[in-house]
Design an enzyme around this catalytic site. Structure first.
Site, PDB file in Angstrom:
ATOM      1  N   LYS A  32       0.841  -1.212   0.000  1.00  0.00           N
ATOM      2  CA  LYS A  32       0.000   0.000   0.000  1.00  0.00           C
ATOM      3  C   LYS A  32       0.871   1.255   0.000  1.00  0.00           C
ATOM      4  O   LYS A  32       0.612   2.203  -0.743  1.00  0.00           O
ATOM      5  CB  LYS A  32      -0.925  -0.040   1.224  1.00  0.00           C
ATOM      6  CG  LYS A  32      -1.900   1.108   1.310  1.00  0.00           C
ATOM      7  CD  LYS A  32      -3.162   0.714   2.049  1.00  0.00           C
ATOM      8  CE  LYS A  32      -2.928   0.554   3.537  1.00  0.00           C
ATOM      9  NZ  LYS A  32      -2.660   1.820   4.239  1.00  0.00           N
ATOM     10  N   SER A  33       1.897   1.267   0.830  1.00  0.00           N
ATOM     11  CA  SER A  33       2.759   2.462   0.922  1.00  0.00           C
ATOM     12  C   SER A  33       3.407   2.767  -0.425  1.00  0.00           C
ATOM     13  O   SER A  33       3.430   3.923  -0.874  1.00  0.00           O
ATOM     14  CB  SER A  33       3.861   2.232   1.959  1.00  0.00           C
ATOM     15  OG  SER A  33       3.307   2.093   3.234  1.00  0.00           O
ATOM     16  N   GLY A 105      -5.238   7.758   5.477  1.00  0.00           N
ATOM     17  CA  GLY A 105      -4.328   8.767   6.018  1.00  0.00           C
ATOM     18  C   GLY A 105      -3.113   8.950   5.125  1.00  0.00           C
ATOM     19  O   GLY A 105      -2.651  10.071   4.906  1.00  0.00           O
ATOM     20  N   ARG A 133      -8.681  12.063  12.334  1.00  0.00           N
ATOM     21  CA  ARG A 133      -7.236  11.875  12.492  1.00  0.00           C
ATOM     22  C   ARG A 133      -6.475  13.204  12.393  1.00  0.00           C
ATOM     23  O   ARG A 133      -6.893  14.125  11.702  1.00  0.00           O
ATOM     24  CB  ARG A 133      -6.737  10.869  11.447  1.00  0.00           C
ATOM     25  CG  ARG A 133      -7.432   9.532  11.646  1.00  0.00           C
ATOM     26  CD  ARG A 133      -6.984   8.505  10.667  1.00  0.00           C
ATOM     27  NE  ARG A 133      -5.579   8.159  10.855  1.00  0.00           N
ATOM     28  CZ  ARG A 133      -4.924   7.334  10.050  1.00  0.00           C
ATOM     29  NH1 ARG A 133      -5.526   6.803   9.011  1.00  0.00           N
ATOM     30  NH2 ARG A 133      -3.661   7.060  10.285  1.00  0.00           N
ATOM     31  N   ASP A 332       1.894  -1.129  11.884  1.00  0.00           N
ATOM     32  CA  ASP A 332       0.560  -1.594  11.474  1.00  0.00           C
ATOM     33  C   ASP A 332       0.296  -3.043  11.891  1.00  0.00           C
ATOM     34  O   ASP A 332      -0.812  -3.545  11.683  1.00  0.00           O
ATOM     35  CB  ASP A 332       0.407  -1.459   9.955  1.00  0.00           C
ATOM     36  CG  ASP A 332       0.381   0.002   9.536  1.00  0.00           C
ATOM     37  OD1 ASP A 332      -0.029   0.851  10.348  1.00  0.00           O
ATOM     38  OD2 ASP A 332       0.781   0.294   8.397  1.00  0.00           O
ATOM     39  N   LYS A 359      -4.464   5.936  14.492  1.00  0.00           N
ATOM     40  CA  LYS A 359      -4.603   5.222  13.214  1.00  0.00           C
ATOM     41  C   LYS A 359      -6.072   5.274  12.758  1.00  0.00           C
ATOM     42  O   LYS A 359      -6.821   6.118  13.222  1.00  0.00           O
ATOM     43  CB  LYS A 359      -4.100   3.782  13.377  1.00  0.00           C
ATOM     44  CG  LYS A 359      -2.604   3.703  13.682  1.00  0.00           C
ATOM     45  CD  LYS A 359      -1.781   4.258  12.539  1.00  0.00           C
ATOM     46  CE  LYS A 359      -0.305   4.298  12.855  1.00  0.00           C
ATOM     47  NZ  LYS A 359       0.460   5.022  11.832  1.00  0.00           N
TER      48      LYS A 359
HETATM   49  C1  S3P Z   1       2.482   4.687   6.207  1.00  0.00           C
HETATM   50  C2  S3P Z   1       3.019   5.063   7.396  1.00  0.00           C
HETATM   51  C3  S3P Z   1       2.472   4.669   8.695  1.00  0.00           C
HETATM   52  C4  S3P Z   1       1.508   3.505   8.582  1.00  0.00           C
HETATM   53  C5  S3P Z   1       0.576   3.638   7.426  1.00  0.00           C
HETATM   54  C6  S3P Z   1       1.343   3.758   6.125  1.00  0.00           C
HETATM   55  C7  S3P Z   1       3.098   5.180   4.977  1.00  0.00           C
HETATM   56  O1  S3P Z   1       1.785   5.772   9.253  1.00  0.00           O
HETATM   57  O2  S3P Z   1       0.771   3.345   9.768  1.00  0.00           O
HETATM   58  O3  S3P Z   1      -0.286   2.526   7.335  1.00  0.00           O
HETATM   59  O4  S3P Z   1       2.820   4.629   3.880  1.00  0.00           O
HETATM   60  O5  S3P Z   1       3.869   6.131   5.038  1.00  0.00           O
HETATM   61  P1  S3P Z   1       2.586   6.944  10.039  1.00  0.00           P
HETATM   62  O6  S3P Z   1       3.505   7.559   9.086  1.00  0.00           O
HETATM   63  O7  S3P Z   1       1.531   7.914  10.493  1.00  0.00           O
HETATM   64  O8  S3P Z   1       3.241   6.229  11.175  1.00  0.00           O
END
Ligand code: S3P
Length: 450
Positions: A32-33, A105, A133, A332, A359
């Site tokens: 996903k990231s 987010g 959030r 996560d 989250k």
């Molecule tokens: C993510 C960073 C994390 C993670 C999210 C994906 C990202 O959040 O919890 O599911 O892709 O950069 P945070 O950066 O708020 O810790």
């Protein structure tokens, strides 16, 4: 600004029951990231970027729609294959309506950063979960870079109207929280600024933005900072060059079948091509410390990220102490680790979980509630969660998922091995990150029924 879309027009409850062993080979969907980042960076590149293995979950599709609304051309060529014609750094156009990020987010915060360096005015919104959030943590450094917040909901939350900077300024930013989203937002805004934008993080967070920026031809230098941190410097105003991106399988999605295979007796699974970037493998480290049998079959490099096939077999687990500094590498994965901890012998203490409170839900509370309702012994002490493992919890409860896909999937994994079935109130949000989850788990032998 528009009201958020209705978020749960209908609930889709689902029940997980004990059945036989889980067996088979599987490949979970793309990370996903990386998927969000590939779409955003492709949209800031001049020329055609081809992305394969893209996660086509709801979160990422909202980012795709946002990039289109900002002027990039994105075409879906086939399963997970997308062609992007970008507008170049600083080239976004003002969209005609608000950008809607649903539950995501990451999509929202990364897009805030990408927009902040362009002279455009953009409204950001999301579902009821995303509207709760914190956005101020991202917007504050963007304001220092020259962006302006024209409207924002109480507490610095969505909906939010942002005016990007016509002449963005580079900054040196010391991040107050270990957040890859925050780091990435500043770096994406820094793309359009002249000179060097620097982010200093006390604890290293996932580095996919840095890796992809380099992949697209930007100059990014990373140095160690303190015991666990990093100092990342981006040279602004690069000419990003199109580069193919192959998205590896998401380790955060792999975590669910992986833990299920450990706790359902007799199971054996092979998970193919799972990304093993060291800033994402905290769960593997922890499960191995708990005595898990996880074999790395073939390690290789795929598009700038390490990947491996993982063979996992059911095993008796023991409780461990998980240090706070490991949290960014498995942030996560705590809900599903907590499930594994219920099936272990002895106490598992997970330290430094404050970020879990912000989250998709208050995940610290939601995880503790999920476990307790199903007969597990759980305490929250400050920012730590302590699970007293009992071998096999009772199950038998309905879990409130709070619009949180990871609570939903974790509860279902628990139900595959607890004494009585575990039911979730709503499975709809699983589609934000793991389309096809239910069918894939059923194919391995899981008993999941509506
Ligand atoms: C993510 C960073 C994390 C993670 C999210 C994906 C990202 O959040 O919890 O599911 O892709 O950069 P945070 O950066 O708020 O810790």
């Amino acid at each position: 600004m528009n009201a958020a879309e209705p978020t749960s027009p209908q609930l889709f409850p689902l029940t997980a029951r004990r059945a036989g062993a889980l067996r088979g080979r599987l490949r979970v969907p793309g990370d996903k990231s990386i998927s969000h980042r590939a779409l955003i960076l492709g949209s800031l590149t001049v020329g055609e970027t081809v992305v394969s293995g893209l996660l086509e979950g709801e979160d990422v599709l909202h980012t795709a729609a946002a990039m289109r609304a900002l002027g990039a051309r994105l075409e879906r060529g086939g399963d997970g294959v997308w062609r992007i014609h970008g507008v170049g750094v600083g080239g976004f156009a003002s969209p005609t309506g608000p950008l809607y990020f649903g539950n995501s987010g990451t999509g929202c915060r990364l897009a805030l950063g990408a927009v902040a360096g362009c002279p455009v005015t953009v409204a950001f919104d999301g579902d009821a979960s995303l509207r709760k959030r914190p956005m101020r943590r991202v917007v504050d450094p963007l304001i220092r870079m020259g962006a302006r917040v024209i409207e924002v909901a109480e507490g610095g939350r969505l909906p939010l109207l942002l005016e990007g900077a016509a002449d963005p300024m580079p900054i040196v930013y010391e991040s107050p929280v270990p957040s890859a989203q925050l780091k990435s937002a500043v770096l994406l805004a820094g793309l359009a600024a002249p000179g060097e934008t620097t982010v200093i993080e006390a604890e290293a967070s996932r580095d996919h933005t840095e890796r992809l920026l380099k992949h697209f031809g930007a100059h990014v230098a990373t140095k160690p900072h303190g015991a666990h941190g990093r100092r990342i410097t981006l040279q602004g105003q690069p000419e990003l060059e199109p580069a193919a991106v192959a998205v590896p399988a998401d380790p955060s999605s792999a975590a669910f079948p992986l833990v299920a295979a450990l706790i359902v007796p007799g199971s054996e699974l092979v998970l193919e091509a799972v990304m093993t970037n060291p800033l994402r493998t905290g769960l593997l480290t922890t499960l191995r410390e708990m005595g898990a049998d996880i074999e790395v079959l073939e390690k290789r490099d795929d598009g700038g990220e390490e990947v491996a096939d993982l063979r996992v077999r059911a095993r008796a687990l023991k409780g461990v102490d998980v240090p706070a500094e490991r949290a960014p590498a498995m942030i996560d994965e705590y809900p599903v680790l907590a499930v594994a901890a219920c099936f272990a012998e002895g106490v598992t203490r997970m330290r430094g979980l404050q970020e879990l409170r912000v989250k998709e839900s208050d995940r610290l509370q939601a995880t503790a509630d999920m476990l307790r309702a199903n007969g597990a012994l759980v305490e929250i002490e400050g920012d730590d969660m302590i699970v007293q493992g009992q071998g096999r919890p009772a199950g038998g409860a309905e879990v409130a998922t709070h619009m949180d896909h990871r609570i939903a999937m974790s509860a279902l994994m628990m139900g595959l091995a607890s004494e009585a079935p575990v039911r979730i109130d709503d499975s709809a949000f699983i589609a934000t990150s793991f389309p096809g989850f239910v069918e894939l788990m059923r194919g391995l032998g899981a008993d999941l029924a509506g």
